[in-house]
Motif scaffolding. Structure first.
Motif, PDB file in Angstrom:
ATOM      1  N   LYS A 144      12.389  51.684  78.215  1.00 33.17           N
ATOM      2  CA  LYS A 144      13.016  51.717  79.532  1.00 33.17           C
ATOM      3  C   LYS A 144      13.626  53.100  79.753  1.00 33.17           C
ATOM      4  O   LYS A 144      13.639  53.926  78.833  1.00 33.17           O
ATOM      5  CB  LYS A 144      14.080  50.630  79.633  1.00 33.17           C
ATOM      6  N   ALA A 145      14.100  53.336  80.961  1.00 32.20           N
ATOM      7  CA  ALA A 145      14.694  54.635  81.288  1.00 32.20           C
ATOM      8  C   ALA A 145      15.799  54.961  80.293  1.00 32.20           C
ATOM      9  O   ALA A 145      16.617  54.101  79.948  1.00 32.20           O
ATOM     10  CB  ALA A 145      15.247  54.616  82.710  1.00 32.20           C
ATOM     11  N   LYS A 175      12.062  58.761  81.687  1.00 32.82           N
ATOM     12  CA  LYS A 175      12.982  59.040  82.795  1.00 32.82           C
ATOM     13  C   LYS A 175      13.105  57.857  83.753  1.00 32.82           C
ATOM     14  O   LYS A 175      14.154  57.633  84.336  1.00 32.82           O
ATOM     15  CB  LYS A 175      12.512  60.276  83.581  1.00 32.82           C
ATOM     16  N   GLU A 176      11.994  57.139  83.933  1.00 31.56           N
ATOM     17  CA  GLU A 176      11.986  56.020  84.889  1.00 31.56           C
ATOM     18  C   GLU A 176      11.015  54.961  84.383  1.00 31.56           C
ATOM     19  O   GLU A 176       9.941  55.283  83.898  1.00 31.56           O
ATOM     20  CB  GLU A 176      11.538  56.534  86.262  1.00 31.56           C
ATOM     21  N   LYS A 213      10.049  51.263  86.022  1.00 34.98           N
ATOM     22  CA  LYS A 213      10.158  50.123  86.934  1.00 34.98           C
ATOM     23  C   LYS A 213       8.860  49.344  86.818  1.00 34.98           C
ATOM     24  O   LYS A 213       7.799  49.828  87.240  1.00 34.98           O
ATOM     25  CB  LYS A 213      10.370  50.592  88.373  1.00 34.98           C
ATOM     26  N   LYS A 239       6.503  52.104  88.766  1.00 37.58           N
ATOM     27  CA  LYS A 239       6.471  53.510  88.372  1.00 37.58           C
ATOM     28  C   LYS A 239       6.982  53.671  86.948  1.00 37.58           C
ATOM     29  O   LYS A 239       7.867  52.966  86.509  1.00 37.58           O
ATOM     30  CB  LYS A 239       7.337  54.338  89.319  1.00 37.58           C
ATOM     31  N   VAL A 255       7.783  57.092  84.324  1.00 35.45           N
ATOM     32  CA  VAL A 255       7.828  58.550  84.234  1.00 35.45           C
ATOM     33  C   VAL A 255       8.308  58.953  82.841  1.00 35.45           C
ATOM     34  O   VAL A 255       9.350  58.481  82.382  1.00 35.45           O
ATOM     35  CB  VAL A 255       8.761  59.165  85.304  1.00 35.45           C
ATOM     36  N   ARG A 268       5.732  66.628  82.532  1.00 37.74           N
ATOM     37  CA  ARG A 268       6.207  65.403  83.187  1.00 37.74           C
ATOM     38  C   ARG A 268       4.979  64.589  83.580  1.00 37.74           C
ATOM     39  O   ARG A 268       4.110  65.079  84.299  1.00 37.74           O
ATOM     40  CB  ARG A 268       7.010  65.748  84.431  1.00 37.74           C
ATOM     41  N   SER A 276       3.748  61.128  85.368  1.00 34.59           N
ATOM     42  CA  SER A 276       4.177  60.089  86.300  1.00 34.59           C
ATOM     43  C   SER A 276       3.030  59.100  86.503  1.00 34.59           C
ATOM     44  O   SER A 276       1.903  59.501  86.797  1.00 34.59           O
ATOM     45  CB  SER A 276       4.560  60.737  87.636  1.00 34.59           C
ATOM     46  N   THR A 322       2.065  55.767  88.690  1.00 33.06           N
ATOM     47  CA  THR A 322       2.443  54.949  89.842  1.00 33.06           C
ATOM     48  C   THR A 322       1.442  53.808  89.992  1.00 33.06           C
ATOM     49  O   THR A 322       0.234  54.024  89.929  1.00 33.06           O
ATOM     50  CB  THR A 322       2.480  55.798  91.125  1.00 33.06           C
TER      51      THR A 322
END
Length: 173
Positions: A42-43, A66-67, A69, A73, A75, A86, A88, A90
């Motif tokens: 998790k973040a 970092k994120e 969800k 998303k 990250v 980085r 990401s 989605t």
């Protein structure tokens, strides 16, 4: 440098997200010999790892989520002395499954490390192709994993039915 790969999948956003988290746990287990539960992914989760570069140098890399969800998303950031990457992920639900967008942003600590000109173009093409292969391989592995889960669920259901029949026969006797 930024690379983006977009794919349409016939698995749900939840299925693909859960598969990715499971894969991350397996990778951490393999690389660091640490047992990590999917709930820990998790973040804020972070760890460090040493990696050997193509030129044989050992660099320390910090991995940070970092994120996170679920089915929306995810990250991650990989930070070393030379660059910050980085990634990401989605997930967009569709009628047939989900649309998956993978974006990799690479920022070099010093411009001397960044490939330029023809080398830069080749690095960009290579990074895009590598990202597309990774996405396709992850999708294929997810589909295989889902098939194995379905097979196992079927087997367990069959065993449960057998046990229920045996219990009924015992209670009737």
């Amino acid at each position: 440098m930024q690379v983006e790969v977009t794919k349409e999948f016939d698995v749900t956003a939840e299925q693909f997200y859960d598969f990715m988290v499971k894969s991350i746990c397996e990778q951490i287990q393999e690389e660091l010999n640490l047992e990590v539960d999917p709930a820990q992914i998790k973040a804020g989760y972070t760890h460090k790892v040493k990696s050997t570069t193509k030129d044989g140098n050992v660099e320390k890399i910090r991995y940070t989520i970092k994120e996170a969800k679920r089915a929306e998303k995810f990250v991650t950031v990989f930070t070393s002395a030379k660059r910050k990457t980085r990634c990401s992920y989605t997930f967009i639900p569709t009628d047939k499954g989900c649309k998956f967008i993978y974006v990799v942003d690479i920022n070099f600590a010093d411009s001397k490390y960044e490939p330029k000109g023809f080398k830069g173009k080749m690095a960009m093409i290579s990074a895009r192709n590598r990202a597309a292969r990774q996405v396709n391989a992850s999708y294929d592995a997810c589909k295989k994993d889902l098939k194995e889960q379905a097979k196992e669920n079927k087997r367990l259901a069959k065993e449960a039915r057998k046990e229920a029949v045996c219990e009924n026969q015992k209670s009737e006797a």
